[in-house]
Motif scaffolding. Structure first.
Motif, mmCIF file in Angstrom:
data_model
loop_
_atom_site.group_PDB
_atom_site.id
_atom_site.type_symbol
_atom_site.label_atom_id
_atom_site.label_comp_id
_atom_site.label_asym_id
_atom_site.label_seq_id
_atom_site.Cartn_x
_atom_site.Cartn_y
_atom_site.Cartn_z
ATOM 1 N N ARG A 237 -47.932 15.751 -34.212
ATOM 2 C CA ARG A 237 -47.602 17.166 -33.982
ATOM 3 C C ARG A 237 -46.129 17.259 -33.609
ATOM 4 N N LEU A 238 -45.330 17.926 -34.446
ATOM 5 C CA LEU A 238 -43.890 18.030 -34.255
ATOM 6 C C LEU A 238 -43.540 19.454 -33.823
ATOM 7 N N GLU A 239 -42.768 19.564 -32.733
ATOM 8 C CA GLU A 239 -42.326 20.851 -32.209
ATOM 9 C C GLU A 239 -40.803 20.835 -32.137
ATOM 10 N N ARG A 240 -40.159 21.706 -32.905
ATOM 11 C CA ARG A 240 -38.702 21.795 -32.945
ATOM 12 C C ARG A 240 -38.222 22.856 -31.962
ATOM 13 N N GLN A 241 -37.249 22.474 -31.119
ATOM 14 C CA GLN A 241 -36.720 23.404 -30.127
ATOM 15 C C GLN A 241 -35.939 24.523 -30.805
ATOM 16 N N PRO A 246 -33.355 19.286 -31.036
ATOM 17 C CA PRO A 246 -34.299 18.241 -30.624
ATOM 18 C C PRO A 246 -35.706 18.495 -31.144
ATOM 19 N N ILE A 247 -36.450 17.409 -31.337
ATOM 20 C CA ILE A 247 -37.819 17.473 -31.851
ATOM 21 C C ILE A 247 -38.721 16.704 -30.899
ATOM 22 N N ALA A 269 -36.984 13.096 -30.492
ATOM 23 C CA ALA A 269 -35.844 12.822 -31.365
ATOM 24 C C ALA A 269 -34.778 13.864 -31.092
ATOM 25 N N GLY A 270 -33.517 13.426 -31.057
ATOM 26 C CA GLY A 270 -32.436 14.348 -30.727
ATOM 27 C C GLY A 270 -32.112 15.333 -31.821
ATOM 28 N N SER A 271 -32.386 14.992 -33.068
ATOM 29 C CA SER A 271 -32.050 15.862 -34.195
ATOM 30 C C SER A 271 -32.878 15.466 -35.400
ATOM 31 N N GLU A 272 -32.678 16.182 -36.514
ATOM 32 C CA GLU A 272 -33.394 15.863 -37.742
ATOM 33 C C GLU A 272 -33.000 14.487 -38.264
ATOM 34 N N GLN A 273 -31.756 14.059 -38.027
ATOM 35 C CA GLN A 273 -31.316 12.749 -38.492
ATOM 36 C C GLN A 273 -32.044 11.620 -37.782
#
Length: 430
Positions: A237-241, A246-247, A269-273
């Motif tokens: 389950r991924l939640e993007r701020q 951040p994810i 994760a700090g970003s999409e990268q």
């Protein structure tokens, strides 16, 4: 929405009967056109559900020893020299992670099969990268790696469910969670992962809704298509701020047709990268949860999926016993509308199970399916899977059957197969 207008001049041609006939013909023509239009749209939708760019083929498992996630930052006179030094440094760091003894760089390099580049940046005098190192097992196995036999699981179908943006998906599109599982090197894991590609019709069968099904008949049909004994359901389950920010990921390990809970953990994760790297680490931690479950004896195939209805018969017999009156009243004393059937289930065989190799001609895929169906339909067969598949030649399947090869041979002869035995194996032909 189709609108049609009838001109008044068609309402009356040669009397009322002729007018009614004309209107009726026009209505039939309109109805036929509507049906054809719906058929065309429906056919387009069916094709659209299976077409498109989807499906990621999993990496072939290798017996070599792989270490991922080695980060290097090296400077040298040129970018090429910095890259070479970075690779050597990654080999040394990977060797330390494996717990190998102190050895010269040249000796370590001789055991390396390849270097896997995750991300790299090459400058005029600097090299920054995230690398993976694969060591040849024949050469490095004498220094690192656990020896002895390893308990392996039964074949487990992987159904990676991703929940992102309010939508659950598995193979409908090429998702990052599916890619992480496809790129996972599972050769060092005791879990026998069966990873579907996800293309074509697989995206219609293996969906997020499949995980909530409880029908054993449905699950048995799905698992038989992939020669798997049970199913593993790793949830992500991924939640993007905010977009590009951040994810937060919540990962849950479940298994079996009842969607049994095993464990959960969270990662960020700090970003999409950084998302791909986080998901790779999440797959490794998920594999750890499944390893622990296997060691604890929890990761067992559901017997209702692998046996030929024997467990279901036993369960129905127990249910029939519970429905019987506790006072021991005869069946005839019960009301007519709830009289239980007098037939008793066939006794469950207690003969020891043996593994038998069965050779069969396989000119095409239909012949393979027919042979597998015939063997799996024999009473007492606990499992049957192909060991060697040769379309156009002779294939071999491994069968676990109660009573051994003689009982299997007798049952197949009863189905019309010609059975010959020799060398500890059976050969069946039509």
């Amino acid at each position: 929405m189709m609108a049609m207008t009838f001109s008044p001049k068609f309402r009356r041609v040669s009397g009322a009967a002729s007018g009614e006939s004309t209107v009726r013909r026009m209505a039939l023509v309109a109805g036929g056109a509507a049906i054809l239009a719906l058929g065309a749209v429906g056919g387009y939708r069916l094709v659209a559900q299976v077409e498109g760019d989807r499906g990621i083929a999993p990496l072939a498992n290798s017996e070599d020893i792989q270490v991922n996630g080695i980060k290097v930052d090296v400077t040298a006179k040129t970018g090429a020299e910095a890259r070479l030094e970075g690779w050597k440094l990654a080999q040394k760091e990977a060797w330390k992670k494996l717990g190998g003894p102190d050895m010269p760089v040249e000796a370590i390099d001789a055991m390396v099969s390849s270097v896997v580049i995750g991300q790299e940046q090459v400058g005029p005098r600097r090299y920054i990268a995230t690398l993976g190192v694969i060591f040849n097992k024949a050469r490095a196995g004498q220094y690192v790696g656990a020896g002895g036999a390893t308990i392996r699981s039964a074949p487990m179908l992987v159904l990676p469910v991703l929940y992102s943006g309010g939508v659950q998906q598995v193979f409908e599109v090429r998702g990052p969670w599916q890619r992480a599982w496809a790129e996972f090197q599972a050769s060092q894991s005791p879990i026998d992962y069966v990873r579907p590609v996800g293309a074509g019709g697989e995206s219609l069968i293996l969906t997020a809704g499949q995980a909530s099904r409880r029908s054993r008949l449905w699950w048995r049909n799905v698992l038989n298509q992939f020669d798997a004994a049970s199913v593993l359901i790793p949830y992500a389950r991924l939640e993007r701020q905010w977009p590009g920010g951040p994810i937060h990921g919540t990962f849950t390990a479940r298994y079996g047709p009842d969607n049994t809970f095993l464990g959960t953990f969270e990662m960020d994760a700090g970003s999409e990268q950084e998302l791909a790297g986080m998901l790779d680490k999440a797959v490794q931690r998920m594999d750890g949860l499944y390893r622990d479950a296997l060691a604890a004896g929890e990761l067992r195939p559901d017997p209702t999926l692998t046996t030929s209805g024997q467990v279901l018969d036993r369960a129905f017999a127990e249910l029939r016993t519970k429905l019987m009156p506790k006072g021991g009243a005869p069946i005839e004393a019960l009301p007519q509308e709830i009289v239980l059937p007098s037939s008793t289930p066939s006794p469950v065989s207690t003969a020891p199970a043996e593994t038998v190799s069965v050779q069969f001609a396989s000119p095409d895929a239909a012949a393979v399916d027919a042979a597998l169906a015939a063997v799996r339909g024999v009473p007492g067969v606990r499992g049957a899977a192909t060991m060697s598949l040769a379309v156009g030649g002779t294939s071999v399947m491994r069968v676990t059957v109660e009573g051994g090869s003689e009982r299997l041979a007798s049952a197949l002869r009863g189905q019309g197969w010609k059975v010959t035995s020799g060398g500890g194996a059976l050969r069946i032909t039509r």
